[in-house]
Scaffold this motif. Structure first.
Motif, PDB file in Angstrom:
ATOM      1  N   ALA A 196       0.834  -1.049  -0.264  1.00 25.40           N
ATOM      2  CA  ALA A 196       0.146   0.030   0.074  1.00 25.40           C
ATOM      3  C   ALA A 196       0.838   1.418  -0.015  1.00 25.40           C
ATOM      4  CB  ALA A 196      -0.979   0.026   1.290  1.00 25.40           C
ATOM      5  N   ALA A 197       2.011   1.073   0.451  1.00 25.79           N
ATOM      6  CA  ALA A 197       2.910   2.450   0.401  1.00 25.79           C
ATOM      7  C   ALA A 197       2.978   2.806  -0.866  1.00 25.79           C
ATOM      8  CB  ALA A 197       4.336   1.929   0.733  1.00 25.79           C
ATOM      9  N   LEU A 198       3.152   1.963  -2.176  1.00 27.33           N
ATOM     10  CA  LEU A 198       3.202   2.417  -3.620  1.00 27.33           C
ATOM     11  C   LEU A 198       1.886   3.136  -3.807  1.00 27.33           C
ATOM     12  CD1 LEU A 198       4.675  -0.912  -5.125  1.00 27.33           C
ATOM     13  CD2 LEU A 198       5.852   1.266  -4.142  1.00 27.33           C
ATOM     14  N   HIS A 199       0.906   2.614  -3.325  1.00 26.38           N
ATOM     15  CA  HIS A 199      -0.470   3.275  -3.524  1.00 26.38           C
ATOM     16  C   HIS A 199      -0.514   4.842  -3.085  1.00 26.38           C
ATOM     17  CE1 HIS A 199      -2.549  -1.028  -3.936  1.00 26.38           C
ATOM     18  NE2 HIS A 199      -1.587  -0.566  -4.848  1.00 26.38           N
ATOM     19  N   VAL A 200      -0.197   4.847  -1.885  1.00 24.48           N
ATOM     20  CA  VAL A 200      -0.162   6.113  -1.137  1.00 24.48           C
ATOM     21  C   VAL A 200       0.829   6.952  -1.758  1.00 24.48           C
ATOM     22  CG1 VAL A 200       0.405   7.521   1.113  1.00 24.48           C
ATOM     23  CG2 VAL A 200      -0.711   5.295   1.137  1.00 24.48           C
ATOM     24  N   TYR A 201       1.841   6.422  -2.256  1.00 22.95           N
ATOM     25  CA  TYR A 201       2.857   7.589  -2.999  1.00 22.95           C
ATOM     26  C   TYR A 201       2.371   7.935  -4.008  1.00 22.95           C
ATOM     27  CZ  TYR A 201       7.261   9.971  -3.640  1.00 22.95           C
ATOM     28  OH  TYR A 201       8.179  10.983  -3.901  1.00 22.95           O
ATOM     29  N   ALA A 202       1.696   6.904  -4.786  1.00 19.26           N
ATOM     30  CA  ALA A 202       1.051   7.306  -6.302  1.00 19.26           C
ATOM     31  C   ALA A 202       0.087   8.680  -6.193  1.00 19.26           C
ATOM     32  CB  ALA A 202       0.698   6.094  -6.761  1.00 19.26           C
ATOM     33  N   ALA A 203      -0.695   8.564  -4.872  1.00 15.47           N
ATOM     34  CA  ALA A 203      -1.388   9.634  -4.589  1.00 15.47           C
ATOM     35  C   ALA A 203      -0.720  11.089  -4.606  1.00 15.47           C
ATOM     36  CB  ALA A 203      -2.297   9.365  -3.267  1.00 15.47           C
ATOM     37  N   ILE A 204       0.416  10.741  -3.738  1.00 19.30           N
ATOM     38  CA  ILE A 204       1.308  12.173  -3.467  1.00 19.30           C
ATOM     39  C   ILE A 204       1.875  12.495  -4.863  1.00 19.30           C
ATOM     40  CG2 ILE A 204       3.370  12.843  -2.598  1.00 19.30           C
ATOM     41  CD1 ILE A 204       3.456  10.733  -0.541  1.00 19.30           C
ATOM     42  N   LEU A 256       0.909  -0.761 -10.489  1.00 20.63           N
ATOM     43  CA  LEU A 256       0.468   0.006 -11.596  1.00 20.63           C
ATOM     44  C   LEU A 256       0.267   1.413 -11.309  1.00 20.63           C
ATOM     45  CD1 LEU A 256      -1.337  -2.522 -13.770  1.00 20.63           C
ATOM     46  CD2 LEU A 256       0.430  -1.345 -14.495  1.00 20.63           C
ATOM     47  N   PRO A 257      -0.571   1.860 -10.042  1.00 20.77           N
ATOM     48  CA  PRO A 257      -1.030   3.157  -9.753  1.00 20.77           C
ATOM     49  C   PRO A 257       0.293   4.090  -9.783  1.00 20.77           C
ATOM     50  CG  PRO A 257      -2.201   1.781  -8.376  1.00 20.77           C
ATOM     51  CD  PRO A 257      -1.313   0.943  -9.091  1.00 20.77           C
ATOM     52  N   LEU A 258       1.298   3.602  -9.240  1.00 25.31           N
ATOM     53  CA  LEU A 258       2.497   4.559  -9.265  1.00 25.31           C
ATOM     54  C   LEU A 258       3.168   4.732 -10.396  1.00 25.31           C
ATOM     55  CD1 LEU A 258       4.703   5.937  -7.500  1.00 25.31           C
ATOM     56  CD2 LEU A 258       5.855   3.733  -7.054  1.00 25.31           C
ATOM     57  N   ALA A 259       3.161   3.445 -11.240  1.00 29.25           N
ATOM     58  CA  ALA A 259       3.604   3.639 -12.639  1.00 29.25           C
ATOM     59  C   ALA A 259       2.662   4.605 -13.432  1.00 29.25           C
ATOM     60  CB  ALA A 259       3.703   2.278 -13.281  1.00 29.25           C
ATOM     61  N   ALA A 260       1.487   4.719 -13.366  1.00 26.65           N
ATOM     62  CA  ALA A 260       0.591   5.666 -14.115  1.00 26.65           C
ATOM     63  C   ALA A 260       0.956   7.002 -13.632  1.00 26.65           C
ATOM     64  CB  ALA A 260      -0.722   5.104 -13.817  1.00 26.65           C
ATOM     65  N   SER A 261       1.144   7.164 -12.310  1.00 28.41           N
ATOM     66  CA  SER A 261       1.496   8.768 -12.003  1.00 28.41           C
ATOM     67  C   SER A 261       2.593   9.167 -12.437  1.00 28.41           C
ATOM     68  CB  SER A 261       1.341   8.754 -10.414  1.00 28.41           C
ATOM     69  OG  SER A 261       2.223   8.083  -9.944  1.00 28.41           O
ATOM     70  N   LEU A 262       3.794   8.238 -12.396  1.00 27.19           N
ATOM     71  CA  LEU A 262       5.125   8.667 -12.902  1.00 27.19           C
ATOM     72  C   LEU A 262       4.959   9.017 -14.297  1.00 27.19           C
ATOM     73  CD1 LEU A 262       7.275   6.341 -10.826  1.00 27.19           C
ATOM     74  CD2 LEU A 262       7.045   8.604 -10.333  1.00 27.19           C
ATOM     75  N   VAL A 263       4.227   8.104 -14.971  1.00 28.97           N
ATOM     76  CA  VAL A 263       4.260   8.347 -16.400  1.00 28.97           C
ATOM     77  C   VAL A 263       3.567   9.750 -16.773  1.00 28.97           C
ATOM     78  CG1 VAL A 263       3.174   7.538 -18.552  1.00 28.97           C
ATOM     79  CG2 VAL A 263       4.193   5.973 -17.180  1.00 28.97           C
ATOM     80  N   LEU A 264       2.483  10.044 -16.055  1.00 25.99           N
ATOM     81  CA  LEU A 264       1.543  10.959 -16.245  1.00 25.99           C
ATOM     82  C   LEU A 264       2.582  12.397 -15.963  1.00 25.99           C
ATOM     83  CD1 LEU A 264      -1.060  12.656 -17.033  1.00 25.99           C
ATOM     84  CD2 LEU A 264      -1.613  12.252 -14.575  1.00 25.99           C
TER      85      LEU A 264
END
Length: 798
Positions: free
Chosen positions: A65-73, A125-133
């Motif tokens: 879940a750390a990855l999900h939280v950081y994707a939100a950041i 994937l959420p983190l990957a998507a946020s970074l790509v964006l």
């Protein structure tokens, strides 16, 4: 149970170290971000800090879940950044650089696998998507122009000039291939009527010769030892001075030294400045040029002398003044060696030599006088004096009398129109610059003004004040430029005056009345104890004044120094460009380096356009209450700059820089090259000027637009040149569009104004001085560099 492998232990330590890093970042952001929010600033940093805290805890627990939280950041940071600054790359970068880099680290396999997932598995994937964006937005921002103005100047020749005048609006002509005064003529246009170098061939410019003066900085020199000279060219000879006041004559075609004069100026720790912007030239009317001293070079020195030299030999003209020199301390009050000197060349007319001087900034309320004096150009006899503290008494000072102490001075270059019989003075402020509670009525009238005096008598003809009750050191810093404008109702003799606050006032030089509209705008109130602030300040229709700063304009290389700059912004008093100095601390923008400084602007008198190099740096001023006149508050030893002995306050002043890397706290760009139509006031184009190559921790040539301290040159061929940026380049620009056409690397800082002349071989030369600037921190040097097109170059039909 199997023992952990070394690889497993390494990964475990990576997770633990990452969690600790995120925890430290979280604590910093929560503390500083909460402080910023409580001051009325953005709450983003506090919220981001809480996100980092949660991420750190989840990393510690080895939860995906750390990855999900950081994707939100990452996503939240991206939305916040776009709301604040849009697609401005240099503003987006510090908001997201650390965030994205840490996101990439979390997305690496050695992190994700330890969290029980994979980089491209659903958990990552959420983190990957946020970074790509974030990367996509960064790419769009890098490709999106976000600063400046793209347009075209009209290249129509509005006025036709005779070749021998080369742009001088009034008074004796200067041959088109010569450069007889600081701004080429007494009109100060910094315009060459030579047209050999054009936009089509400027990229063929090559170094023709280089000369080294040998005058380098010494351990005893003040910090502000600078090389600001613009050489003169008369016939086949160049004349220049150096920071230590050597006068040198060079062959204009080869750069070979013809003669050198050393005035033997002693070192003095009291001097604030050590520079020489130029020498002055005078030819005796009707005299045989071979006659000794028929043609003279005048040199003002750092120990307050004015020396006359034979232009042919460099020998002192002993029939001038007292055995060839004038003691400028004569008649001065508060004589203290090192506290008064002239850094700018005198104005020369047919029969007068007019000289002002500089005083050390804000040492005390008992400074020398700001008097301007006119001497007979042949004999050195005093003809008149204009003392801003006693303006009616222009007759030569009586023996034993003194000029008014601490009166506003003229440290920059004056201009003259002999046909109108007027000399135009750019006048500074009365110390203390940042506290004006005891200024005299005369000081209030003349401070920060351009003032026209009658040439024959020195009496005031008109005064135009650019700042009322100046509390920000916004001296009129640059030479007034004279040009005849073709206006709808007929030709108007105009004066173009650039200022530190960014206004360019265009006035009728006969009367001082505005040609382009000037309005009075409300200004912030609330001056320090015993002082007041003017209720309004003048604003010109032609202006490069920047918009007011907001918290979102604060900058840094990373989110951390940007946060520090935001906190500093919120801690200072700032209510616009004219916020009065305070004990709390005041943000002053533009700062006292000015949008324009001594380099001024260049004017094309045929196309009737102005070329400028506006610069933008925020400063911080803090008044410090004095309890006595013995203690120093802001200086270390002599000469006591900014102590303001005798006034209620000392002043601490400096640029607003980030505490982490020392970069400007306000976002780039910090410098432009620009052009405007003088008849309408319309800005035609404005482009970033210069890179951070020579100032960044890593020498990368990012074109961010950097400050320029020097002046532009414009030529009849349609090319503008400048060398004053804090990276070490001379550049040529298309006058019509502002497109950079050519640049060459300089061996040192080029903080001087280039000039152009025709050499004995018939070629047009561009001359650049690369000597550096002490207080800007650019590299010191002693080079005089001449560029020219190859002898047989085809100009492309231009």
């Amino acid at each position: 149970m199997a023992e952990p492998t070394p690889e497993t232990r390494t990964r475990s330590w990576l997770i633990t170290a990452t969690a600790i890093l995120f925890l430290l970042i979280a604590l910093g952001l929560i503390g500083a971000g909460g402080w910023l929010g409580a001051m009325g600033g953005s709450w983003y940093y506090l919220l981001a800090g809480l996100g980092f805290l949660v991420t750190a805890w989840l990393l510690h627990r080895r939860r995906a879940a750390a990855l999900h939280v950081y994707a939100a950041i990452v996503a939240g940071t991206l939305v916040w950044a776009l709301i604040e600054v849009g697609f401005d790359w240099w503003q987006l970068a510090p908001r997201g650089d650390v965030i994205v880099l840490l996101g990439l680290w979390l997305w690496m396999p050695w992190i994700t696998r330890r969290l029980g997932t994979r980089s491209l598995a659903p958990g990552g994937l959420p983190l990957a998507a946020s970074l790509v964006l974030a990367v996509v937005v960064a790419g769009i921002a890098m490709a999106t122009p976000s600063h400046g103005i793209s347009g075209r100047l009209s290249m129509e020749r509005v006025a036709e000039l005779t070749p021998d005048e080369g742009g001088m609006p009034a008074g004796g002509g200067v041959p088109a291939g010569d450069w007889h005064a600081y701004g080429r003529t007494a009109a100060g246009q910094r315009y060459s009527p030579l047209g050999d170098i054009t936009p089509r061939n400027v990229d063929r410019l090559k170094v023709a010769w280089t000369y080294h003066t040998g005058d380098m900085r010494r351990p005893t020199d003040p910090v502000e030892t600078t090389y600001q000279v613009t050489p003169l060219k008369i016939d086949d000879t160049l004349y220049l001075c150096t920071p230590h006041n050597y006068v040198i004559a060079l062959d204009a075609g080869t750069g070979r030294e013809r003669w050198r004069f050393d005035p033997e100026v002693p070192d003095n720790i009291n001097r604030q400045h050590l520079t020489c912007r130029g020498v002055s030239y005078h030819a005796r009317e009707g005299a045989d040029p071979a006659t000794p001293c028929a043609r003279r070079i005048f040199m003002p020195t750092a120990d307050a002398r004015l020396i006359a030299l034979d232009a042919a030999t460099g020998r002192v003209c002993t029939d001038f003044g007292d055995n060839g020199q004038i003691d400028l301390w004569r008649g001065m009050p508060n004589v203290e060696p090192g506290f008064y000197y002239s850094t700018s060349p005198p104005v020369v007319t047919r029969n007068l030599l007019i000289v002002g001087g500089a005083v050390n900034d804000n040492v005390s309320v008992t400074e020398p006088s700001g008097v301007v004096r006119a001497y007979d150009v042949e004999t050195g006899a005093l003809v008149w004096n204009f003392d801003t503290g006693n303006p009616e008494a222009t007759e030569p000072l009586a023996k034993g009398a003194s000029y008014t102490a601490n009166s506003p001075n003229v440290w920059s270059v004056a201009s003259v129109d002999e046909a109108l019989g007027l000399v135009y003075l750019p006048i500074g402020n009365q110390p203390p610059d940042q506290w004006g509670g005891r200024r005299s009525e005369a000081a209030e009238r003349f401070s920060s003004s351009v003032t026209a005096l009658d040439l024959a008598s020195g009496r005031v003809r008109w005064v135009f004040q650019t700042v009322h009750h100046d509390l920000w050191d916004r001296d009129v810093p640059a030479q007034p430029t004279l040009v005849d404008l073709d206006m709808p109702n007929g030709p108007v003799p105009a004066l173009v005056q650039p200022t530190k606050q960014g206004d360019i006032f265009v006035l009728d030089r006969r009367t001082g009345e505005p040609i382009l509209p000037v309005t009075e705008e409300p200004a912030a109130q609330g001056a320090a104890e015993g002082d007041y602030a003017a209720p309004t300040q003048p604003a010109s229709a032609l202006s490069f004044r920047p918009p007011p700063l907001a918290e979102a304009d604060m900058w840094g290389a990373t989110m951390f120094d940007q946060l520090a700059c935001r906190i500093r912004y919120r801690s200072l008093d700032y209510r616009g460009a004219y916020t009065p100095p305070s004990e709390r601390g005041t943000l002053v923008y533009p700062g006292n380096f000015g949008v324009f400084n001594w380099g001024g602007v260049a004017v094309d008198p045929e196309r009737q356009v102005v070329v400028a190099t506006p610069s933008y740096l925020a400063f911080v001023i803090r008044l410090i209450r004095r309890t006595d006149d013995d203690r120093t508050y802001v200086s270390d030893g002599e000469p006591g700059l900014n102590e303001n002995f005798g006034a209620p306050f000392a002043v601490d002043i400096g640029p607003m820089l980030s505490p982490v890397l020392g970069l400007p706290c306000q976002a780039p760009p910090w410098g432009y090259v620009a052009a405007a139509d003088l008849r309408t006031g319309d800005i035609a184009w404005m482009h970033l000027n210069g890179t951070v190559r020579d100032r960044a921790p890593v020498p990368l040539p990012f074109e961010m637009g950097v400050p320029d301290l020097g002046g532009p040159l414009v030529t009849a061929g349609g090319v503008a040149f400048m060398s004053g940026t804090i990276d070490y380049y001379v550049r040529g620009f298309d006058l019509e569009t502002g497109r950079r056409l050519w640049e060459d690397r300089l061996p040192a800082g080029g903080q001087a104004t280039p000039m152009s002349y025709r050499g004995p071989d018939g070629r047009q030369y561009l001359l650049v001085v690369a000597g550096g600037h002490g207080s800007l921190g650019t590299k010191a040097g002693d080079a005089i560099i001449a560029y020219a097109l190859p002898p047989a170059a085809d100009d492309g039909g231009g």
